[in-house]
Design a protein around this motif. Sequence first.
Motif, mmCIF file in Angstrom:
data_model
loop_
_atom_site.group_PDB
_atom_site.id
_atom_site.type_symbol
_atom_site.label_atom_id
_atom_site.label_comp_id
_atom_site.label_asym_id
_atom_site.label_seq_id
_atom_site.Cartn_x
_atom_site.Cartn_y
_atom_site.Cartn_z
ATOM 1 N N PHE A 179 0.831 -1.201 0.000
ATOM 2 C CA PHE A 179 0.000 0.000 0.000
ATOM 3 C C PHE A 179 0.871 1.259 0.000
ATOM 4 N N PRO A 180 0.296 2.378 -0.414
ATOM 5 C CA PRO A 180 1.020 3.651 -0.266
ATOM 6 C C PRO A 180 1.318 3.932 1.201
ATOM 7 N N SER A 181 2.386 4.650 1.446
ATOM 8 C CA SER A 181 2.828 4.913 2.817
ATOM 9 C C SER A 181 1.820 5.734 3.607
ATOM 10 N N GLU A 182 0.890 6.396 2.916
ATOM 11 C CA GLU A 182 -0.098 7.251 3.586
ATOM 12 C C GLU A 182 -1.145 6.467 4.360
ATOM 13 N N VAL A 183 -1.308 5.179 4.030
ATOM 14 C CA VAL A 183 -2.398 4.383 4.610
ATOM 15 C C VAL A 183 -2.006 3.856 5.989
ATOM 16 N N THR A 184 -2.923 3.978 6.936
ATOM 17 C CA THR A 184 -2.761 3.339 8.241
ATOM 18 C C THR A 184 -3.771 2.186 8.342
ATOM 19 N N PHE A 185 -3.451 1.217 9.191
ATOM 20 C CA PHE A 185 -4.240 -0.009 9.217
ATOM 21 C C PHE A 185 -4.822 -0.284 10.593
ATOM 22 N N GLU A 186 -6.005 -0.903 10.545
ATOM 23 C CA GLU A 186 -6.678 -1.387 11.744
ATOM 24 C C GLU A 186 -7.262 -2.753 11.418
ATOM 25 N N TYR A 187 -7.022 -3.726 12.293
ATOM 26 C CA TYR A 187 -7.557 -5.071 12.100
ATOM 27 C C TYR A 187 -8.616 -5.323 13.166
ATOM 28 N N VAL A 188 -9.842 -5.560 12.712
ATOM 29 C CA VAL A 188 -10.949 -5.832 13.624
ATOM 30 C C VAL A 188 -11.319 -7.303 13.459
ATOM 31 N N LEU A 189 -10.937 -8.104 14.439
ATOM 32 C CA LEU A 189 -11.164 -9.548 14.381
ATOM 33 C C LEU A 189 -12.274 -9.914 15.349
ATOM 34 N N VAL A 190 -13.271 -10.626 14.843
ATOM 35 C CA VAL A 190 -14.457 -10.954 15.642
ATOM 36 C C VAL A 190 -14.482 -12.453 15.904
ATOM 37 N N ASP A 191 -14.367 -12.821 17.170
ATOM 38 C CA ASP A 191 -14.466 -14.224 17.562
ATOM 39 C C ASP A 191 -15.943 -14.573 17.724
ATOM 40 N N ASP A 192 -16.453 -15.367 16.790
ATOM 41 C CA ASP A 192 -17.885 -15.677 16.734
ATOM 42 C C ASP A 192 -18.222 -16.902 17.577
ATOM 43 N N GLY A 193 -17.875 -16.842 18.858
ATOM 44 C CA GLY A 193 -18.222 -17.940 19.764
ATOM 45 C C GLY A 193 -17.461 -19.220 19.493
ATOM 46 N N SER A 194 -16.198 -19.116 19.107
ATOM 47 C CA SER A 194 -15.398 -20.311 18.823
ATOM 48 C C SER A 194 -15.184 -21.129 20.093
ATOM 49 N N GLY A 195 -15.127 -22.449 19.925
ATOM 50 C CA GLY A 195 -14.924 -23.330 21.068
ATOM 51 C C GLY A 195 -13.511 -23.856 21.182
ATOM 52 N N ASP A 196 -12.597 -23.344 20.341
ATOM 53 C CA ASP A 196 -11.209 -23.784 20.402
ATOM 54 C C ASP A 196 -10.333 -22.650 20.931
ATOM 55 N N GLY A 197 -9.091 -22.590 20.515
ATOM 56 C CA GLY A 197 -8.178 -21.561 20.989
ATOM 57 C C GLY A 197 -8.104 -20.345 20.087
ATOM 58 N N THR A 198 -9.165 -20.064 19.339
ATOM 59 C CA THR A 198 -9.166 -18.920 18.432
ATOM 60 C C THR A 198 -8.912 -17.607 19.164
ATOM 61 N N LEU A 199 -9.597 -17.401 20.279
ATOM 62 C CA LEU A 199 -9.436 -16.150 21.021
ATOM 63 C C LEU A 199 -7.992 -15.969 21.483
ATOM 64 N N GLN A 200 -7.358 -17.036 21.965
ATOM 65 C CA GLN A 200 -5.976 -16.935 22.421
ATOM 66 C C GLN A 200 -5.044 -16.569 21.267
ATOM 67 N N ALA A 201 -5.321 -17.136 20.085
ATOM 68 C CA ALA A 201 -4.516 -16.790 18.908
ATOM 69 C C ALA A 201 -4.721 -15.330 18.522
ATOM 70 N N LEU A 202 -5.941 -14.835 18.639
ATOM 71 C CA LEU A 202 -6.224 -13.435 18.337
ATOM 72 C C LEU A 202 -5.531 -12.512 19.333
ATOM 73 N N LEU A 203 -5.544 -12.903 20.597
ATOM 74 C CA LEU A 203 -4.887 -12.076 21.616
ATOM 75 C C LEU A 203 -3.377 -12.034 21.397
ATOM 76 N N ALA A 204 -2.810 -13.139 20.902
ATOM 77 C CA ALA A 204 -1.379 -13.143 20.591
ATOM 78 C C ALA A 204 -1.073 -12.174 19.453
ATOM 79 N N PHE A 205 -1.942 -12.116 18.477
ATOM 80 C CA PHE A 205 -1.798 -11.157 17.375
ATOM 81 C C PHE A 205 -1.890 -9.727 17.907
ATOM 82 N N ARG A 206 -2.828 -9.502 18.814
ATOM 83 C CA ARG A 206 -2.981 -8.168 19.389
ATOM 84 C C ARG A 206 -1.760 -7.780 20.224
ATOM 85 N N ASN A 207 -1.214 -8.733 20.960
ATOM 86 C CA ASN A 207 -0.034 -8.439 21.765
ATOM 87 C C ASN A 207 1.157 -8.046 20.897
ATOM 88 N N ALA A 208 1.221 -8.630 19.690
ATOM 89 C CA ALA A 208 2.321 -8.303 18.780
ATOM 90 C C ALA A 208 2.128 -6.931 18.126
#
Length: 313
Positions: A31-60
């Motif tokens: 992308f052009p350098s002018e663009v800033t990014f936001e990732y909105v990830l929605v955990d739709d009631g997963s019964g596995d470790g999806t939320l933990q994986a998302l939190l690891a992404f957020r921590n990074a």
Amino acid sequence: MPKLSIIIPCYYNEANIPVTSRELIANEALFPSEVTFEYVLVDDGSGDGTLQALLAFRNAYPEKVRIVELAGNVGSYNAIVAGIEQATGDCMAIITADMQDPPELMVQMYDYWKKGLKLIIGNRQDREETGLQQMFAKTFHALMKKIALPNIPDGGFDFVFFDRQVGEHILEMKERNSNLFYLMVWLGYPYVNIPYVRRKREIGKSRWTIQKKIKLFIDSILAFSFFPIRAISVLGVGMGIVALLYGLYILGVKVFGGIEVEGWTTLMLVLLFVSAFQMIALGIIGEYVWRGLDAARSRPLYVVKNLYAAARQ
């Protein structure tokens, strides 16, 4: 500085998230350098470790990642609406968590948005998948194009890039039991269509079951077309004409003393046929009535259990 919010519904995507997050971060360099990014990830009631994986992404990437944890599974479309509500970008993109859609296509979509287009659609010109899955998808979108929305692109789509204004319209309508992507086209904004070949899923197993596909098909037809009701009316009139002609025939035979008409077999066939038609018609009408009742209840589309906002830069 334009801000792009990338909305990703997640359901049993524990193994996908590490790969998806790496690809999305790497895609920023296109992308052009002018663009800033936001990732909105929605955990739709997963019964596995999806939320933990998302939190690891957020921590990074705490300044870029927002996580919406829903209380229960409400379906990908409602999860996307939850993501749109939390997104803060000037423009938004919806992409799946399994990376079957090429994230690099968003660069071309962004260019069209900069030119003033409110909606850009990436439609599946072809699929690497084969068999019943491909046949169902092609049949579904062909029927929808024929009887409901003739202006949708061929091949179907769930990879879209849109202006914040389009997202606000979606939030205002609060549609339920509908098709979110068709709803975007229904709004009437001119759009550009970018064809691509959808990749085969490499990680994990799809939770998009045949029952969910059938429900989506029914929801899409009933939400955008009066064809089922009109079909009942046409068939009813046709059966009425046949019944009238047959009645005149029976009356003529009786009056003019013709051949005796055998009645039991014919009567049973007519009775079974008409009864089946009535039950199907009641079922179709019941689907419309139930959707009206569901809308009248005004229950929320989703319940947010936890919201992990992005850290301030």
